[in-house]
Scaffold this active site. Structure first.
Site, PDB file in Angstrom:
ATOM      1  N   LYS A 105       8.270  18.977 -64.001  1.00  0.00           N
ATOM      2  CA  LYS A 105       8.250  17.334 -64.027  1.00  0.00           C
ATOM      3  C   LYS A 105       7.984  16.918 -62.537  1.00  0.00           C
ATOM      4  O   LYS A 105       8.987  16.717 -61.740  1.00  0.00           O
ATOM      5  CB  LYS A 105       9.288  16.578 -64.805  1.00  0.00           C
ATOM      6  CG  LYS A 105       8.864  14.945 -64.587  1.00  0.00           C
ATOM      7  CD  LYS A 105       9.906  14.391 -65.640  1.00  0.00           C
ATOM      8  CE  LYS A 105       9.409  12.786 -65.397  1.00  0.00           C
ATOM      9  NZ  LYS A 105      10.434  12.317 -66.368  1.00  0.00           N
ATOM     10  N   LYS A 136       4.173  18.254 -66.661  1.00  0.00           N
ATOM     11  CA  LYS A 136       3.942  16.767 -66.674  1.00  0.00           C
ATOM     12  C   LYS A 136       3.680  16.184 -65.513  1.00  0.00           C
ATOM     13  O   LYS A 136       4.710  16.399 -64.397  1.00  0.00           O
ATOM     14  CB  LYS A 136       5.159  16.116 -67.400  1.00  0.00           C
ATOM     15  CG  LYS A 136       5.391  14.765 -67.424  1.00  0.00           C
ATOM     16  CD  LYS A 136       6.781  14.389 -67.948  1.00  0.00           C
ATOM     17  CE  LYS A 136       6.833  12.903 -67.747  1.00  0.00           C
ATOM     18  NZ  LYS A 136       7.954  12.681 -68.414  1.00  0.00           N
TER      19      LYS A 136
HETATM   20  C1  PBG Z   1      11.907   9.173 -68.458  1.00  0.00           C
HETATM   21  C2  PBG Z   1      10.331   9.454 -68.506  1.00  0.00           C
HETATM   22  C3  PBG Z   1       9.206   9.158 -67.754  1.00  0.00           C
HETATM   23  C4  PBG Z   1       8.233   9.621 -68.533  1.00  0.00           C
HETATM   24  C5  PBG Z   1       8.535  10.395 -69.600  1.00  0.00           C
HETATM   25  N1  PBG Z   1       9.878  10.466 -69.481  1.00  0.00           N
HETATM   26  C6  PBG Z   1       9.195   8.452 -66.596  1.00  0.00           C
HETATM   27  C7  PBG Z   1       9.423   8.681 -65.364  1.00  0.00           C
HETATM   28  O1  PBG Z   1       9.929   9.633 -65.063  1.00  0.00           O
HETATM   29  O2  PBG Z   1       9.446   7.588 -64.450  1.00  0.00           O
HETATM   30  C8  PBG Z   1       6.836   9.383 -68.110  1.00  0.00           C
HETATM   31  C9  PBG Z   1       5.796   9.706 -69.338  1.00  0.00           C
HETATM   32  C10 PBG Z   1       4.579   8.966 -69.140  1.00  0.00           C
HETATM   33  O3  PBG Z   1       4.184   8.212 -68.018  1.00  0.00           O
HETATM   34  O4  PBG Z   1       3.517   8.782 -70.109  1.00  0.00           O
HETATM   35  N2  PBG Z   1      12.378   9.741 -67.201  1.00  0.00           N
END
Ligand code: PBG
Length: 313
Positions: free
Chosen positions: A195, A238
């Site tokens: 991520k 992601k």
């Molecule tokens: C929570 C989380 C996020 C996303 C998924 N889980 C946001 C972040 O890390 O700021 C992003 C998903 C998206 O942008 O569709 N931490």
């Protein structure tokens, strides 16, 4: 003039032959729909930067889940907007928390829909960081306890898969340990392994009201410039489209199922271009998802899940 020696157009000449040699087939079974649950009754509030997506109260989410199931989409990913936030994000692990309540309601109304819960604290903390903050920084190990507690509480409320997205070190082990100790050995962990600290999460932070109040997430999410680092951990990549190389590399180097998350900013960019008449919506939905699958993703989390499933049926 010499005639072309090789004529690949022969296999592109009509629909039947194209579909016979098609290498990547997208199916609704590959898709997971993300949904944002909020307090209240009969609430369905459109998220401004993600047109067509809503903050929904539990009754509305249940309705949405019936629709999703009937479109052939097998799974939903739940995010919660708690009624109140605090320093430690206690709304995440409260047994009557918003996601816990939604899980129980959906399980009884649509029992064969697979329920995946995002496990993270940023939607629940007053400071908007993904863990407990001490001296201006996220305290990794203190956060692990809270994440494990949250995961357990979701499992008890009926979650089928636990998806930690916080990016703390050691979270998968901490969650696995707690789940196993409480006889939830059968529940898989879908870890957001790669991520990135991405600019493409902007609209999500509006949807989940989870933007950090100070600083950013670079001390726990990954540097977009890095690829090798992702390979040490595994499974979910992601964002998806700007990171197809990472999806491909995870897929080819590890013989494991790979999930990819087409995130809010990817969705927003495509929808905005389509609204301006610059891109054709149906084509770009299917093309973007097919490319993510072609790169190696088996599961795709996407805000286009419903539209894609309709187009595919
Ligand atoms: C929570 C989380 C996020 C996303 C998924 N889980 C946001 C972040 O890390 O700021 C992003 C998903 C998206 O942008 O569709 N931490």
């Amino acid at each position: 003039m010499d005639k072309p020696y090789y004529r690949p157009r022969r296999l592109r000449s009509h629909e039947t032959i194209r579909s016979m040699v098609c290498e990547t087939r997208l199916s609704p079974l590959n898709l997971i729909y993300p949904a944002f649950v909020c307090p209240g009754v009969r609430v369905k509030r459109e998220i401004e930067s993600m047109p067509g997506n809503y903050n929904m109260s539990i009754d509305q989410v249940v309705e949405e889940c019936r629709g999703i199931k009937s479109l052939g989409i097998p799974a939903i990913l739940l995010f919660g907007l708690p009624p109140a936030k605090d320093e430690v994000g206690s709304g995440a692990y409260a047994d009557d928390g918003i996601v816990q309540q939604a899980l129980r309601a959906i399980k009884s109304a649509v029992p064969d829909l697979l329920l995946i819960t995002d496990v993270c604290l940023c939607e629940y903390t007053s400071h908007g960081h993904c863990g407990q903050v001490r001296d201006g920084d996220v305290d990794n190990d203190a956060t692990l306890l809270l994440l494990a507690k949250t995961a357990l509480s979701y499992a008890r409320a009926g979650a089928d898969i636990i998806a930690p997205s916080d990016m703390m070190d050691g979270r998968v082990r901490a969650i696995r340990h707690t789940l196993d100790e409480n006889h939830f050995e059968r529940i898989p962990i879908l870890s957001y392994a790669a991520k990135y600290a991405s600019g493409f999460y902007g609209p999500f932070r509006e949807a989940a009201d989870s933007a950090p109040k100070f600083g950013d997430r670079r001390s726990y999410q990954m540097d977009p410039a890095n690829q090798r680092e992702a390979i040490r951990e595994i499974v979910m990549v992601k964002p998806a489209m700007p990171y197809l190389d990472v999806i491909y590399r995870v897929k080819t180097e590890f013989n494991l199922p790979v999930a990819a998350y087409q995130v809010s900013g990817e969705y927003a960019a495509l929808v905005a271009a389509q609204r301006n008449g610059w891109l054709e919506k149906d084509r770009i939905i299917l093309e973007s998802l097919t490319c993510i699958k072609r790169a190696g993703a088996d599961l795709i989390i996407t805000y286009f899940a419903k539209e894609a499933a309709k187009l595919l049926s």
